[in-house]
Design a protein around this motif. Structure first.
Motif, PDB file in Angstrom:
ATOM      1  N   SER A 176      42.622  33.748  38.562  1.00 46.09           N
ATOM      2  CA  SER A 176      41.826  33.889  37.338  1.00 46.09           C
ATOM      3  C   SER A 176      41.518  32.522  36.772  1.00 46.09           C
ATOM      4  N   ARG A 177      40.309  32.423  36.268  1.00 49.43           N
ATOM      5  CA  ARG A 177      39.933  31.200  35.567  1.00 49.43           C
ATOM      6  C   ARG A 177      39.912  31.509  34.088  1.00 49.43           C
ATOM      7  N   GLY A 178      40.305  30.567  33.320  1.00 48.37           N
ATOM      8  CA  GLY A 178      40.504  30.689  31.886  1.00 48.37           C
ATOM      9  C   GLY A 178      39.483  31.457  31.089  1.00 48.37           C
ATOM     10  N   GLY A 179      38.614  30.761  30.417  1.00 49.13           N
ATOM     11  CA  GLY A 179      37.787  31.321  29.369  1.00 49.13           C
ATOM     12  C   GLY A 179      36.738  32.322  29.782  1.00 49.13           C
ATOM     13  N   ASP A 180      36.173  32.191  30.976  1.00 43.83           N
ATOM     14  CA  ASP A 180      35.040  33.055  31.302  1.00 43.83           C
ATOM     15  C   ASP A 180      35.429  34.328  32.049  1.00 43.83           C
ATOM     16  N   ARG A 181      36.714  34.608  32.170  1.00 46.85           N
ATOM     17  CA  ARG A 181      37.244  35.827  32.815  1.00 46.85           C
ATOM     18  C   ARG A 181      36.702  35.997  34.231  1.00 46.85           C
ATOM     19  N   THR A 182      36.542  34.902  34.929  1.00 45.96           N
ATOM     20  CA  THR A 182      36.075  34.928  36.315  1.00 45.96           C
ATOM     21  C   THR A 182      37.274  34.888  37.257  1.00 45.96           C
ATOM     22  N   THR A 183      37.150  35.615  38.348  1.00 49.17           N
ATOM     23  CA  THR A 183      38.185  35.611  39.362  1.00 49.17           C
ATOM     24  C   THR A 183      37.656  34.912  40.603  1.00 49.17           C
ATOM     25  N   VAL A 184      38.470  34.031  41.140  1.00 44.50           N
ATOM     26  CA  VAL A 184      38.130  33.329  42.370  1.00 44.50           C
ATOM     27  C   VAL A 184      39.039  33.863  43.463  1.00 44.50           C
ATOM     28  N   LEU A 185      38.448  34.284  44.575  1.00 48.70           N
ATOM     29  CA  LEU A 185      39.235  34.748  45.711  1.00 48.70           C
ATOM     30  C   LEU A 185      39.403  33.584  46.677  1.00 48.70           C
ATOM     31  N   CYS A 186      40.633  33.217  46.916  1.00 42.13           N
ATOM     32  CA  CYS A 186      40.947  32.144  47.860  1.00 42.13           C
ATOM     33  C   CYS A 186      41.565  32.768  49.102  1.00 42.13           C
ATOM     34  N   ALA A 187      40.967  32.483  50.245  1.00 39.99           N
ATOM     35  CA  ALA A 187      41.458  33.061  51.494  1.00 39.99           C
ATOM     36  C   ALA A 187      42.016  31.969  52.392  1.00 39.99           C
ATOM     37  N   SER A 188      43.124  32.281  52.997  1.00 37.00           N
ATOM     38  CA  SER A 188      43.726  31.409  53.998  1.00 37.00           C
ATOM     39  C   SER A 188      43.753  32.190  55.308  1.00 37.00           C
ATOM     40  N   ILE A 189      42.989  31.689  56.284  1.00 33.45           N
ATOM     41  CA  ILE A 189      42.845  32.417  57.558  1.00 33.45           C
ATOM     42  C   ILE A 189      43.130  31.451  58.703  1.00 33.45           C
ATOM     43  N   PRO A 190      44.298  31.529  59.286  1.00 27.78           N
ATOM     44  CA  PRO A 190      44.577  30.671  60.442  1.00 27.78           C
ATOM     45  C   PRO A 190      43.823  31.191  61.667  1.00 27.78           C
TER      46      PRO A 190
END
Length: 88
Positions: A67-81
């Motif tokens: 989650s990012r602070g003020g703007d209620r945005t979600t960032v999806l971070c993927a780790s794919i070996p």
């Protein structure tokens, strides 16, 4: 090697940064308002896309909502070996 370390008696002691990482992960899931089933489907699609683009997935795929602070945005971070597929 990491796999073998899971079963050894010499496991690293939990540290404050490890605890912070785990807490951050739990909080990010709670704040993201993304259904766990959708994240699972997304993970499966990522593996399919890797196959389509010529990569073999060689480990566990992780998708972490952050989650990012003020703007209620979600960032999806993927780790794919991955590893490039061998041509036959």
């Amino acid at each position: 090697m990491a796999f073998l370390n899971m079963f050894s008696r010499d496991k690293d002691q939990p540290t404050a940064p490890t605890a912070d990482d785990r807490l951050s992960l739990v909080l990010s899931y709670q704040r993201s308002e993304i259904d766990e089933a959708k994240l699972k489907q997304f993970r499966i699609r990522l593996i399919e896309l890797c196959d389509d683009f010529g990569f073999d997935v060689v480990g566990q795929v992780e998708v972490r909502p952050q989650s990012r602070g003020g703007d209620r945005t979600t960032v999806l971070c993927a780790s794919i070996p991955v590893r490039v597929k061998q041509k036959n």
